[in-house]
Design a protein around this motif. Structure first.
Motif, PDB file in Angstrom:
ATOM      1  N   TYR A 289       0.827  -1.204   0.000  1.00  0.00           N
ATOM      2  CA  TYR A 289       0.000   0.000   0.000  1.00  0.00           C
ATOM      3  C   TYR A 289       0.864   1.257   0.000  1.00  0.00           C
ATOM      4  CZ  TYR A 289      -3.396   3.509   1.440  1.00  0.00           C
ATOM      5  OH  TYR A 289      -4.184   4.629   1.498  1.00  0.00           O
ATOM      6  N   GLN A 290       1.910   1.255   0.801  1.00  0.00           N
ATOM      7  CA  GLN A 290       2.769   2.437   0.880  1.00  0.00           C
ATOM      8  C   GLN A 290       3.435   2.741  -0.456  1.00  0.00           C
ATOM      9  OE1 GLN A 290       6.289   2.104   3.384  1.00  0.00           O
ATOM     10  NE2 GLN A 290       5.958   4.176   4.178  1.00  0.00           N
ATOM     11  N   LEU A 291       3.948   1.704  -1.116  1.00  0.00           N
ATOM     12  CA  LEU A 291       4.617   1.918  -2.396  1.00  0.00           C
ATOM     13  C   LEU A 291       3.619   2.283  -3.492  1.00  0.00           C
ATOM     14  CD1 LEU A 291       7.230  -0.994  -2.419  1.00  0.00           C
ATOM     15  CD2 LEU A 291       7.726   1.450  -2.284  1.00  0.00           C
ATOM     16  N   GLY A 292       2.502   1.568  -3.542  1.00  0.00           N
ATOM     17  CA  GLY A 292       1.583   1.739  -4.657  1.00  0.00           C
ATOM     18  C   GLY A 292       0.695   2.957  -4.568  1.00  0.00           C
ATOM     19  N   PHE A 293       0.257   3.340  -3.347  1.00  0.00           N
ATOM     20  CA  PHE A 293      -0.745   4.398  -3.225  1.00  0.00           C
ATOM     21  C   PHE A 293      -0.242   5.640  -2.501  1.00  0.00           C
ATOM     22  CE2 PHE A 293      -3.019   0.386  -3.607  1.00  0.00           C
ATOM     23  CZ  PHE A 293      -3.871   0.659  -4.663  1.00  0.00           C
ATOM     24  N   GLN A 294       0.925   5.562  -1.887  1.00  0.00           N
ATOM     25  CA  GLN A 294       1.505   6.752  -1.268  1.00  0.00           C
ATOM     26  C   GLN A 294       2.711   7.262  -2.058  1.00  0.00           C
ATOM     27  OE1 GLN A 294       2.292   5.723   2.840  1.00  0.00           O
ATOM     28  NE2 GLN A 294       0.178   6.083   3.461  1.00  0.00           N
ATOM     29  N   ASN A 295       3.566   6.328  -2.498  1.00  0.00           N
ATOM     30  CA  ASN A 295       4.748   6.709  -3.281  1.00  0.00           C
ATOM     31  C   ASN A 295       4.534   6.568  -4.781  1.00  0.00           C
ATOM     32  OD1 ASN A 295       5.913   7.026  -0.766  1.00  0.00           O
ATOM     33  ND2 ASN A 295       7.007   5.077  -0.818  1.00  0.00           N
ATOM     34  N   PHE A 296       3.405   5.990  -5.195  1.00  0.00           N
ATOM     35  CA  PHE A 296       3.064   5.807  -6.612  1.00  0.00           C
ATOM     36  C   PHE A 296       4.138   5.026  -7.369  1.00  0.00           C
ATOM     37  CE2 PHE A 296       0.912   9.703  -5.238  1.00  0.00           C
ATOM     38  CZ  PHE A 296      -0.401   9.362  -5.513  1.00  0.00           C
ATOM     39  N   ASN A 297       4.763   4.084  -6.673  1.00  0.00           N
ATOM     40  CA  ASN A 297       5.743   3.191  -7.292  1.00  0.00           C
ATOM     41  C   ASN A 297       5.038   1.861  -7.563  1.00  0.00           C
ATOM     42  OD1 ASN A 297       7.928   1.718  -8.154  1.00  0.00           O
ATOM     43  ND2 ASN A 297       9.268   2.311  -6.467  1.00  0.00           N
ATOM     44  N   THR A 298       4.243   1.839  -8.625  1.00  0.00           N
ATOM     45  CA  THR A 298       3.401   0.687  -8.901  1.00  0.00           C
ATOM     46  C   THR A 298       4.225  -0.557  -9.229  1.00  0.00           C
ATOM     47  OG1 THR A 298       1.704   2.174  -9.752  1.00  0.00           O
ATOM     48  CG2 THR A 298       1.490  -0.154 -10.314  1.00  0.00           C
ATOM     49  N   GLY A 299       5.345  -0.393  -9.903  1.00  0.00           N
ATOM     50  CA  GLY A 299       6.160  -1.539 -10.280  1.00  0.00           C
ATOM     51  C   GLY A 299       6.677  -2.300  -9.077  1.00  0.00           C
ATOM     52  N   ALA A 300       7.250  -1.596  -8.102  1.00  0.00           N
ATOM     53  CA  ALA A 300       7.760  -2.257  -6.901  1.00  0.00           C
ATOM     54  C   ALA A 300       6.626  -2.868  -6.087  1.00  0.00           C
ATOM     55  CB  ALA A 300       8.551  -1.268  -6.050  1.00  0.00           C
ATOM     56  N   ALA A 301       5.479  -2.185  -6.030  1.00  0.00           N
ATOM     57  CA  ALA A 301       4.328  -2.741  -5.314  1.00  0.00           C
ATOM     58  C   ALA A 301       3.867  -4.046  -5.957  1.00  0.00           C
ATOM     59  CB  ALA A 301       3.191  -1.726  -5.291  1.00  0.00           C
ATOM     60  N   CYS A 302       3.902  -4.124  -7.276  1.00  0.00           N
ATOM     61  CA  CYS A 302       3.528  -5.360  -7.962  1.00  0.00           C
ATOM     62  C   CYS A 302       4.515  -6.479  -7.670  1.00  0.00           C
ATOM     63  CB  CYS A 302       3.426  -5.120  -9.460  1.00  0.00           C
ATOM     64  SG  CYS A 302       2.006  -4.112  -9.956  1.00  0.00           S
ATOM     65  N   VAL A 303       5.786  -6.147  -7.558  1.00  0.00           N
ATOM     66  CA  VAL A 303       6.788  -7.158  -7.211  1.00  0.00           C
ATOM     67  C   VAL A 303       6.480  -7.742  -5.835  1.00  0.00           C
ATOM     68  CG1 VAL A 303       9.218  -7.539  -6.696  1.00  0.00           C
ATOM     69  CG2 VAL A 303       8.570  -6.167  -8.668  1.00  0.00           C
ATOM     70  N   LEU A 304       6.194  -6.880  -4.861  1.00  0.00           N
ATOM     71  CA  LEU A 304       5.863  -7.357  -3.524  1.00  0.00           C
ATOM     72  C   LEU A 304       4.597  -8.219  -3.538  1.00  0.00           C
ATOM     73  CD1 LEU A 304       6.579  -4.163  -1.381  1.00  0.00           C
ATOM     74  CD2 LEU A 304       7.887  -6.283  -1.406  1.00  0.00           C
ATOM     75  N   SER A 305       3.620  -7.831  -4.343  1.00  0.00           N
ATOM     76  CA  SER A 305       2.393  -8.619  -4.438  1.00  0.00           C
ATOM     77  C   SER A 305       2.680 -10.012  -4.996  1.00  0.00           C
ATOM     78  CB  SER A 305       1.379  -7.897  -5.321  1.00  0.00           C
ATOM     79  OG  SER A 305       1.046  -6.630  -4.795  1.00  0.00           O
ATOM     80  N   LEU A 306       3.542 -10.095  -5.990  1.00  0.00           N
ATOM     81  CA  LEU A 306       3.893 -11.391  -6.557  1.00  0.00           C
ATOM     82  C   LEU A 306       4.683 -12.238  -5.568  1.00  0.00           C
ATOM     83  CD1 LEU A 306       4.834 -10.321 -10.192  1.00  0.00           C
ATOM     84  CD2 LEU A 306       2.800 -11.561  -9.455  1.00  0.00           C
ATOM     85  N   VAL A 307       5.513 -11.619  -4.754  1.00  0.00           N
ATOM     86  CA  VAL A 307       6.240 -12.358  -3.719  1.00  0.00           C
ATOM     87  C   VAL A 307       5.251 -12.961  -2.721  1.00  0.00           C
ATOM     88  CG1 VAL A 307       7.829 -12.130  -1.779  1.00  0.00           C
ATOM     89  CG2 VAL A 307       8.365 -11.034  -3.954  1.00  0.00           C
ATOM     90  N   LEU A 308       4.273 -12.163  -2.301  1.00  0.00           N
ATOM     91  CA  LEU A 308       3.243 -12.678  -1.403  1.00  0.00           C
ATOM     92  C   LEU A 308       2.477 -13.834  -2.042  1.00  0.00           C
ATOM     93  CD1 LEU A 308       1.514  -9.627   0.347  1.00  0.00           C
ATOM     94  CD2 LEU A 308       2.824 -11.452   1.406  1.00  0.00           C
ATOM     95  N   PHE A 309       2.113 -13.665  -3.310  1.00  0.00           N
ATOM     96  CA  PHE A 309       1.365 -14.706  -4.012  1.00  0.00           C
ATOM     97  C   PHE A 309       2.182 -15.995  -4.100  1.00  0.00           C
ATOM     98  CE2 PHE A 309       0.416 -16.824  -8.092  1.00  0.00           C
ATOM     99  CZ  PHE A 309      -0.904 -17.170  -7.859  1.00  0.00           C
ATOM    100  N   ALA A 310       3.465 -15.877  -4.409  1.00  0.00           N
ATOM    101  CA  ALA A 310       4.319 -17.058  -4.543  1.00  0.00           C
ATOM    102  C   ALA A 310       4.461 -17.783  -3.207  1.00  0.00           C
ATOM    103  CB  ALA A 310       5.686 -16.655  -5.087  1.00  0.00           C
ATOM    104  N   ILE A 311       4.661 -17.025  -2.133  1.00  0.00           N
ATOM    105  CA  ILE A 311       4.810 -17.650  -0.820  1.00  0.00           C
ATOM    106  C   ILE A 311       3.514 -18.344  -0.406  1.00  0.00           C
ATOM    107  CG2 ILE A 311       5.219 -17.202   1.627  1.00  0.00           C
ATOM    108  CD1 ILE A 311       7.069 -14.942   0.819  1.00  0.00           C
ATOM    109  N   ALA A 312       2.382 -17.672  -0.608  1.00  0.00           N
ATOM    110  CA  ALA A 312       1.098 -18.267  -0.248  1.00  0.00           C
ATOM    111  C   ALA A 312       0.836 -19.540  -1.046  1.00  0.00           C
ATOM    112  CB  ALA A 312      -0.029 -17.262  -0.462  1.00  0.00           C
ATOM    113  N   MET A 313       1.141 -19.534  -2.338  1.00  0.00           N
ATOM    114  CA  MET A 313       0.940 -20.715  -3.163  1.00  0.00           C
ATOM    115  C   MET A 313       1.857 -21.851  -2.725  1.00  0.00           C
ATOM    116  SD  MET A 313      -1.456 -20.533  -5.424  1.00  0.00           S
ATOM    117  CE  MET A 313      -0.941 -21.837  -6.544  1.00  0.00           C
ATOM    118  N   ALA A 314       3.127 -21.543  -2.418  1.00  0.00           N
ATOM    119  CA  ALA A 314       4.078 -22.571  -2.006  1.00  0.00           C
ATOM    120  C   ALA A 314       3.649 -23.214  -0.693  1.00  0.00           C
ATOM    121  CB  ALA A 314       5.472 -21.968  -1.882  1.00  0.00           C
TER     122      ALA A 314
END
Length: 331
Positions: A289-314
């Motif tokens: 949330y901080q990266l995507g909606f406060q700092n407007f760094n959507t790319g890094a926020a997407c990377v973190l989201s994919l890391v969460l998704f990968a860990i949850a799936m594993a």
């Protein structure tokens, strides 16, 4: 009429398929269309709410995008920034994993214990069911505010009671060593959802198996191990998997508790910096949330989201393996 031994279909004298084969193909086509029709609500929902967002997240993870200008391809720069240059990524990932392991495990154990307690009661069952379930109905923000007040190290009722019996209460949400255990206590307070699920599972265990175990001389622990546990194992698996997914998205309670404990007034225009005290309550969703909606760094926020998704799936795939100890060959 002749039989084609290579295809198994009846053919006419000209070698073409008989009318019956055409009717069978038409019937199968209608069955496929009917099946797709019944599945269409799920297919549309899956595509719109999961498939497209996942593809878009992967796409933007390789882009520099501030939600104003057009995305610009930057390769692995966002991934490199998250894993090598973001100072809060390590603490946030550690806090998230800690909460997943400790909070999920204790919630399952506590839920089974409360469910067993309520099912064994002879009187007042309705009262205790309500008492244990009502905290779960409290909104997350309101419940967190109440819990921070109760655990206030200076004026909270909990520390006052501990002081009255000669014990020094900890600083709870103001202490980095106690902030995460305090969040776990908050989650155990709202254990009503798991209590209801485990109560239903426990009441569904055949009583004949308990009677047979008692005739064989099995004590309470043996009956739980050899009768109760095998019957509720699928429900335990459900609770663990859903708990892992929910805790990987842990956001509101940690953010509100940290801000209230820090003494910062939350109002219009307030920029919330999560993690108080000493980044002990910061989680990966908070960084997203901080990266995507406060700092407007959507790319890094997407990377973190994919890391969460990968860990949850594993973790989910590991838990759902038959040899994981929670699923047997019959499940």
């Amino acid at each position: 009429m002749a039989l084609d031994l290579t295809s198994g279909a009846r053919t006419g004298s000209t070698g073409r398929p008989a009318p019956g084969a055409h009717t069978l193909r038409h019937r199968r086509r209608r069955e496929r269309l009917r099946t797709i029709g019944f599945l269409s609500p799920w297919l549309v929902g899956f595509t719109v709410f999961f498939g497209y967002p996942l593809v878009a997240t992967v796409y933007f993870s390789f882009m520099h995008y501030n939600q104003i200008k057009q995305p610009e391809f930057v390769g692995l720069r966002n991934w490199s920034y998250v894993f090598t240059q973001m100072p809060l990524f390590g603490p946030a990932l550690w806090n998230t994993v800690w909460l997943v392991v400790v909070m999920v495990a204790l919630r399952v154990v506590f839920g089974i214990g409360v469910g067993l307690l309520v099912t064994k009661l002879k009187s007042g069952v309705g009262f205790f069911r309500t008492a244990f379930y009502v905290p779960y109905l409290a909104p997350p923000v309101a419940a967190t505010v109440a819990f921070v007040f109760l655990l206030n190290p200076a004026t909270g009722p909990v520390n006052e009671v501990l002081g009255a019996i000669g014990l020094d209460g900890p600083n709870w949400f103001n202490d980095p060593d106690w902030s995460k255990p305090s969040l776990v206590m908050l989650s155990l307070w709202g254990i009503g959802d798991l209590m209801v699920i485990f109560m239903a599972a426990l009441l569904d265990v055949p009583k004949e198996q308990y009677e047979a175990a008692e005739l064989d001389g099995a004590g309470p622990l043996a009956r739980f191990r050899y009768v109760t546990w095998p019957n509720i194992t699928p429900i335990v698996m459900f609770a663990v998997v859903t708990g892992v997914v929910q805790t990987m998205q842990y956001y509101t309670q940690a953010l509100v508790a940290g801000k209230l404990a820090s003494g910062v007034t939350i109002g219009p225009g307030t920029v919330i910096q999560p993690g108080y005290p000493d980044h002990s309550t910061i989680t990966v969703p908070q960084l997203v949330y901080q990266l995507g909606f406060q700092n407007f760094n959507t790319g890094a926020a997407c990377v973190l989201s994919l890391v969460l998704f990968a860990i949850a799936m594993a973790v989910t795939m590991l838990l759902m393996r038959r040899r994981s100890g929670l699923l047997s060959a019959e499940d």
